[in-house]
Design an enzyme around this catalytic site. Structure first.
Site, mmCIF file in Angstrom:
data_model
loop_
_atom_site.group_PDB
_atom_site.id
_atom_site.type_symbol
_atom_site.label_atom_id
_atom_site.label_comp_id
_atom_site.label_asym_id
_atom_site.label_seq_id
_atom_site.Cartn_x
_atom_site.Cartn_y
_atom_site.Cartn_z
ATOM 1 N N VAL A 95 0.871 -1.175 0.000
ATOM 2 C CA VAL A 95 0.000 0.000 0.000
ATOM 3 C C VAL A 95 0.910 1.228 0.000
ATOM 4 O O VAL A 95 1.709 1.421 0.933
ATOM 5 C CB VAL A 95 -0.940 0.024 1.228
ATOM 6 C CG1 VAL A 95 -1.802 1.289 1.209
ATOM 7 C CG2 VAL A 95 -1.818 -1.229 1.260
ATOM 8 N N HIS A 99 2.537 4.315 5.949
ATOM 9 C CA HIS A 99 1.958 3.732 7.165
ATOM 10 C C HIS A 99 3.046 2.991 7.914
ATOM 11 O O HIS A 99 4.003 2.492 7.322
ATOM 12 C CB HIS A 99 0.821 2.765 6.823
ATOM 13 C CG HIS A 99 1.256 1.650 5.904
ATOM 14 N ND1 HIS A 99 1.376 1.834 4.548
ATOM 15 C CD2 HIS A 99 1.611 0.374 6.157
ATOM 16 C CE1 HIS A 99 1.789 0.704 3.998
ATOM 17 N NE2 HIS A 99 1.950 -0.212 4.952
ATOM 18 N N HIS A 101 3.691 -0.189 10.737
ATOM 19 C CA HIS A 101 3.136 -1.343 11.443
ATOM 20 C C HIS A 101 3.628 -1.253 12.886
ATOM 21 O O HIS A 101 4.841 -1.236 13.134
ATOM 22 C CB HIS A 101 3.655 -2.647 10.852
ATOM 23 C CG HIS A 101 3.299 -2.873 9.411
ATOM 24 N ND1 HIS A 101 2.324 -3.760 9.009
ATOM 25 C CD2 HIS A 101 3.789 -2.315 8.272
ATOM 26 C CE1 HIS A 101 2.242 -3.756 7.685
ATOM 27 N NE2 HIS A 101 3.127 -2.894 7.209
#
Ligand code: AMP
Length: 114
Positions: A95, A99, A101
């Site tokens: 993606v 972002h 994790h």
């Protein structure tokens, strides 16, 4: 127009298990968890495809992301955590909306990148 799957979560077009939301950040449980705690922290802007772009373009927002990860680890684990940014397809990034994790507990074998 929103294009990334994470923007569709932010816009409530698709469901997610949201654990935290601020003006500039959202965090929700990964749909395919690789550890007992596996939460994605996502800046709402989709201007940055990965952490390198974010660090160059808005270091304050990157700092906010790290602080959010700490907050999540305090709420969902013992305050300690792994923070993973897959960067580029060969690292396992799927993606291209930056972002992190946030992981706590034992990682599954072969998970998160190769
Ligand atoms: P990466 O491979 O680093 O780009 O991470 C993308 C992560 O998004 C993967 O761990 C996926 O399991 C997760 N993911 C994809 N779609 C969703 C979704 N709809 N809700 C929650 N997590 C998702």
């Amino acid at each position: 127009m929103s294009t990334s799957i994470f923007s569709r979560i932010i816009d409530r077009e698709i469901p997610a298990d949201i654990v935290l939301e601020t003006d500039r950040m959202i965090a929700f449980r990964d749909i395919a968890p690789k550890a007992p705690v596996h939460i994605l922290v996502v800046p709402k802007t989709e201007d940055y495809a990965n952490v390198v772009e974010l660090a160059a373009g808005d270091p304050q927002l990157l700092a906010e992301l790290v602080a959010t990860a700490q907050q999540i680890a305090e709420e969902h684990a013992n305050g300690e955590f792994r923070l993973i940014f897959n960067t580029g397809p060969s690292s396992g990034q799927t993606v291209f909306h930056v972002h992190a994790h946030v992981l706590s507990g034992a990682l599954e074998e072969g998970s998160l990148g190769r």
